[in-house]
Scaffold this motif. Structure first.
Motif, PDB file in Angstrom:
ATOM      1  N   ASN A 179      13.429  -4.627 -12.988  1.00  0.00           N
ATOM      2  CA  ASN A 179      14.214  -5.691 -13.636  1.00  0.00           C
ATOM      3  C   ASN A 179      13.354  -6.800 -14.236  1.00  0.00           C
ATOM      4  O   ASN A 179      13.871  -7.757 -14.789  1.00  0.00           O
ATOM      5  N   GLY A 180      12.038  -6.690 -14.101  1.00  0.00           N
ATOM      6  CA  GLY A 180      11.163  -7.681 -14.710  1.00  0.00           C
ATOM      7  C   GLY A 180      11.079  -8.997 -13.978  1.00  0.00           C
ATOM      8  O   GLY A 180      10.417  -9.926 -14.442  1.00  0.00           O
ATOM      9  N   ARG A 181      11.730  -9.111 -12.827  1.00  0.00           N
ATOM     10  CA  ARG A 181      11.651 -10.357 -12.062  1.00  0.00           C
ATOM     11  C   ARG A 181      10.239 -10.504 -11.467  1.00  0.00           C
ATOM     12  O   ARG A 181       9.597  -9.510 -11.151  1.00  0.00           O
ATOM     13  N   THR A 182       9.831 -11.733 -11.308  1.00  0.00           N
ATOM     14  CA  THR A 182       8.448 -11.959 -10.855  1.00  0.00           C
ATOM     15  C   THR A 182       8.384 -12.867  -9.629  1.00  0.00           C
ATOM     16  O   THR A 182       9.304 -13.641  -9.358  1.00  0.00           O
ATOM     17  N   MET A 183       7.272 -12.761  -8.930  1.00  0.00           N
ATOM     18  CA  MET A 183       6.923 -13.670  -7.831  1.00  0.00           C
ATOM     19  C   MET A 183       5.480 -14.109  -8.061  1.00  0.00           C
ATOM     20  O   MET A 183       4.678 -13.343  -8.588  1.00  0.00           O
ATOM     21  N   GLU A 184       5.197 -15.333  -7.650  1.00  0.00           N
ATOM     22  CA  GLU A 184       3.872 -15.881  -7.902  1.00  0.00           C
ATOM     23  C   GLU A 184       2.978 -15.764  -6.657  1.00  0.00           C
ATOM     24  O   GLU A 184       3.429 -16.028  -5.552  1.00  0.00           O
ATOM     25  N   VAL A 185       1.713 -15.395  -6.900  1.00  0.00           N
ATOM     26  CA  VAL A 185       0.724 -15.354  -5.814  1.00  0.00           C
ATOM     27  C   VAL A 185      -0.334 -16.419  -6.080  1.00  0.00           C
ATOM     28  O   VAL A 185      -0.866 -16.491  -7.188  1.00  0.00           O
ATOM     29  N   HIS A 186      -0.583 -17.238  -5.096  1.00  0.00           N
ATOM     30  CA  HIS A 186      -1.579 -18.296  -5.281  1.00  0.00           C
ATOM     31  C   HIS A 186      -2.272 -18.575  -3.958  1.00  0.00           C
ATOM     32  O   HIS A 186      -2.067 -17.853  -2.983  1.00  0.00           O
ATOM     33  N   ASN A 187      -3.066 -19.633  -3.943  1.00  0.00           N
ATOM     34  CA  ASN A 187      -3.716 -20.079  -2.706  1.00  0.00           C
ATOM     35  C   ASN A 187      -4.593 -18.983  -2.087  1.00  0.00           C
ATOM     36  O   ASN A 187      -4.478 -18.653  -0.912  1.00  0.00           O
ATOM     37  N   TRP A 188      -5.478 -18.442  -2.933  1.00  0.00           N
ATOM     38  CA  TRP A 188      -6.340 -17.356  -2.471  1.00  0.00           C
ATOM     39  C   TRP A 188      -7.370 -17.864  -1.474  1.00  0.00           C
ATOM     40  O   TRP A 188      -8.007 -18.894  -1.701  1.00  0.00           O
ATOM     41  N   GLY A 223      -6.990 -13.047   1.303  1.00  0.00           N
ATOM     42  CA  GLY A 223      -5.566 -13.266   1.526  1.00  0.00           C
ATOM     43  C   GLY A 223      -5.016 -14.230   0.490  1.00  0.00           C
ATOM     44  O   GLY A 223      -5.771 -14.794  -0.305  1.00  0.00           O
ATOM     45  N   ALA A 224      -3.687 -14.410   0.509  1.00  0.00           N
ATOM     46  CA  ALA A 224      -3.060 -15.300  -0.464  1.00  0.00           C
ATOM     47  C   ALA A 224      -1.642 -15.635  -0.004  1.00  0.00           C
ATOM     48  O   ALA A 224      -1.174 -15.132   1.023  1.00  0.00           O
ATOM     49  N   THR A 225      -1.016 -16.484  -0.769  1.00  0.00           N
ATOM     50  CA  THR A 225       0.361 -16.875  -0.468  1.00  0.00           C
ATOM     51  C   THR A 225       1.276 -16.386  -1.586  1.00  0.00           C
ATOM     52  O   THR A 225       0.970 -16.544  -2.769  1.00  0.00           O
ATOM     53  N   LEU A 226       2.388 -15.783  -1.170  1.00  0.00           N
ATOM     54  CA  LEU A 226       3.378 -15.268  -2.125  1.00  0.00           C
ATOM     55  C   LEU A 226       4.571 -16.210  -2.145  1.00  0.00           C
ATOM     56  O   LEU A 226       5.140 -16.532  -1.091  1.00  0.00           O
ATOM     57  N   GLN A 227       4.933 -16.653  -3.333  1.00  0.00           N
ATOM     58  CA  GLN A 227       6.056 -17.562  -3.498  1.00  0.00           C
ATOM     59  C   GLN A 227       7.294 -16.721  -3.846  1.00  0.00           C
ATOM     60  O   GLN A 227       7.291 -16.002  -4.838  1.00  0.00           O
ATOM     61  N   VAL A 228       8.311 -16.845  -3.024  1.00  0.00           N
ATOM     62  CA  VAL A 228       9.508 -16.019  -3.225  1.00  0.00           C
ATOM     63  C   VAL A 228      10.712 -16.904  -3.519  1.00  0.00           C
ATOM     64  O   VAL A 228      10.916 -17.927  -2.864  1.00  0.00           O
ATOM     65  N   GLY A 229      11.488 -16.509  -4.519  1.00  0.00           N
ATOM     66  CA  GLY A 229      12.731 -17.204  -4.815  1.00  0.00           C
ATOM     67  C   GLY A 229      13.840 -16.684  -3.907  1.00  0.00           C
ATOM     68  O   GLY A 229      13.594 -15.880  -3.006  1.00  0.00           O
ATOM     69  N   ASP A 230      15.063 -17.150  -4.160  1.00  0.00           N
ATOM     70  CA  ASP A 230      16.161 -16.625  -3.343  1.00  0.00           C
ATOM     71  C   ASP A 230      16.501 -15.200  -3.789  1.00  0.00           C
ATOM     72  O   ASP A 230      15.932 -14.677  -4.745  1.00  0.00           O
ATOM     73  N   ILE A 231      17.443 -14.591  -3.128  1.00  0.00           N
ATOM     74  CA  ILE A 231      17.730 -13.173  -3.336  1.00  0.00           C
ATOM     75  C   ILE A 231      18.197 -12.871  -4.770  1.00  0.00           C
ATOM     76  O   ILE A 231      17.984 -11.778  -5.291  1.00  0.00           O
ATOM     77  N   SER A 232      18.799 -13.883  -5.416  1.00  0.00           N
ATOM     78  CA  SER A 232      19.231 -13.646  -6.794  1.00  0.00           C
ATOM     79  C   SER A 232      18.042 -13.680  -7.762  1.00  0.00           C
ATOM     80  O   SER A 232      17.996 -12.955  -8.756  1.00  0.00           O
ATOM     81  N   GLU A 233      17.077 -14.539  -7.457  1.00  0.00           N
ATOM     82  CA  GLU A 233      15.869 -14.610  -8.302  1.00  0.00           C
ATOM     83  C   GLU A 233      14.956 -13.405  -8.066  1.00  0.00           C
ATOM     84  O   GLU A 233      14.313 -12.919  -8.985  1.00  0.00           O
ATOM     85  N   ASN A 234      14.883 -13.002  -6.814  1.00  0.00           N
ATOM     86  CA  ASN A 234      14.002 -11.904  -6.457  1.00  0.00           C
ATOM     87  C   ASN A 234      14.766 -10.810  -5.719  1.00  0.00           C
ATOM     88  O   ASN A 234      14.727 -10.700  -4.494  1.00  0.00           O
TER      89      ASN A 234
END
Lengths: 173, 170
Positions: A114-123, A146-157
Motif C-alpha cells: 500500500n506504499g505506507r511508510t515508517m521512519e527509522v532514525h536514531n542509529w 540498532g535504531a528506532t522505528l517510528q510507527v503511526g497508528d493502525i490506520s497510518e501503518n
C-alpha cells in the motif's frame, strides 16, 4: 734547478691524473619503498529487524539496541518472533583505524502493498562511534547497529511487511 | 751521491702530489691546481618512498610521485591510505659549475615484497639524462620520483628495492 725540475714533473703528473677524474663515474645507492595494505571490506551478517508488533490506537516507537534488546513506547505492543540489530563483519589491515558513517538522515521502510511508510532514525552502534574504532590484530571488527522505528497508528501503518535500505560506509581513517 | 739526490726528490714529489689532490690550494704548486676540475660527487639524503597504498580487489592502479622536492603520492585505480607518508629521493651533486654532467640510472626498479610478489616503479627525475649544468656554486639537487604500478589484489606488505644513480662529467 732541482726544484724547478720538480715543478715541471708535478705539472705533468697532474695533467696525467686529471683526465682520469674527468671520466670517472661516481655512484650512490638509494632505496625505494612502498607499502600495500589490505582493502577494507564489510559484509552484512544480519539484517536490522524490528520484528513483529502492533501499533494499536496511537502508535509509538520500537527501539532495537546494538546489544539486541528491544523496547517500545506509546501504544505499541510487541509481538513474538525474531528481532535483532544489524551486524556487519569488517575486515582490513590489522590495527588500522576505521571511519564508519551511519545514515545521517532518517530512512523510510515501505509497505510494498500500500506504499505506507515508517521512519527509522536514531542509529546507534556497538562499538560506539564516539571513540576511535580500530581493527583487531587479525584485521577484524564486528559492528552491531540498532535504531528506532517510528510507527503511526493502525490506520497510518496497516498490517504488513515494511522494508527499506540504508547505507553505512566503512573506510580507513 | 747522485743516487741519493734522486730518491730525495722522488719522496718529496709524492708528498706534494697527495697534498695538492686533497686540498687543491695552499702552496704555489697547488695554485696550478686552480684550473683543476673539482671532482664530481653524489650523495643520497632521502630515500624514495611511495607511501601506503590500499589494495583494491578489483582494480589495478597507478601511484604517481612527481620528481620535485615536496611532492607526495597520488593514486588512480587504487587509493592512498589515510596518513600515508611519501616522498621523492634526494641526491646532492657537487662538482665544477663550469662543466656539464650526465646521469645514469635505471628506467625501472622492481620492488620485492612478501612471498616473491613484486611491483614495478618507472623512475622519473627532475634533471636530464645528459648535458646538466651544475648550479652556481657547483651544487645541484636531483629529485627522483616516478610511477608505481599496483596490481589488482596486490598482496599486502612492505615492498622495497635498491637502485643506483651514477653521474659523470661530459
Amino acid at each position: 734547478m732541482a726544484f724547478k725540475k720538480f715543478i715541471q714533473t708535478l705539472i705533468i703528473s697532474l695533467a696525467i691524473t686529471f683526465p682520469a677524474i674527468l671520466s670517472a663515474q661516481v655512484e650512490v645507492t638509494a632505496r625505494a619503498t612502498a607499502e600495500v595494505i589490505v582493502a577494507i571490506n564489510a559484509v552484512e551478517g544480519a539484517i536490522l529487524n524490528f520484528g513483529r508488533f502492533s501499533p494499536e490506537d496511537g502508535g509509538g516507537e520500537i527501539r532495537v539496541l546494538p546489544d539486541g534488546t528491544r523496547t517500545s513506547s506509546g501504544s505499541v505492543v510487541l509481538g513474538g518472533g525474531l528481532y535483532n540489530p544489524a551486524t556487519f563483519y569488517i575486515t582490513g589491515q590489522p590495527e588500522y583505524t576505521v571511519a564508519i558513517t551511519l545514515p545521517s538522515a532518517p530512512i523510510l521502510l515501505t509497505n510494498t502493498l500500500n506504499g505506507r511508510t515508517m521512519e527509522v532514525h536514531n542509529w546507534t552502534s556497538a562499538p560506539s562511534l564516539d571513540a576511535e574504532v580500530t581493527l583487531s590484530t587479525t584485521g577484524n571488527l564486528n559492528l552491531n547497529l540498532g535504531a528506532t522505528l517510528q510507527v503511526g497508528d493502525i490506520s497510518e501503518n496497516p498490517v504488513g511487511i515494511y522494508s527499506g535500505t540504508y547505507v553505512v560506509t566503512f573506510s580507513y581513517n | 751521491m747522485k743516487t741519493i739526490k734522486f730518491f730525495a726528490i722522488a719522496a718529496l714529489f709524492l708528498g706534494f702530489s697527495v697534498n695538492a689532490m686533497a686540498q687543491q690550494e695552499g702552496s704555489a704548486t697547488a695554485t696550478a691546481g686552480a684550473t683543476i676540475v673539482s671532482p664530481l660527487s653524489i650523495s643520497n639524503s632521502r630515500d624514495l618512498n611511495f607511501g601506503t597504498i590500499v589494495a583494491n580487489s578489483e582494480n589495478a592502479g597507478t601511484v604517481t610521485l612527481a620528481a620535485t622536492s615536496d611532492a607526495t603520492s597520488s593514486a588512480t585505480g587504487v587509493t592512498m591510505a589515510p596518513g600515508s607518508v611519501s616522498n621523492t629521493a634526494i641526491f646532492t651533486i657537487t662538482g665544477d659549475e663550469k662543466r656539464t654532467f650526465n646521469i645514469t640510472m635505471p628506467a625501472t626498479v622492481t620492488l620485492a615484497g612478501p612471498g616473491s610478489k613484486t611491483m614495478l616503479i618507472t623512475l622519473a627525475k627532475n634533471l636530464d639524462d645528459a648535458n646538466n649544468s651544475l648550479a652556481t656554486g657547483g651544487t645541484s639537487t636531483l629529485y627522483v620520483g616516478g610511477s608505481l604500478a599496483v596490481a589488482a589484489n596486490q598482496a599486502a606488505g612492505a615492498y622495497s628495492a635498491e637502485f643506483n644513480v651514477a653521474i659523470a662529467y661530459e
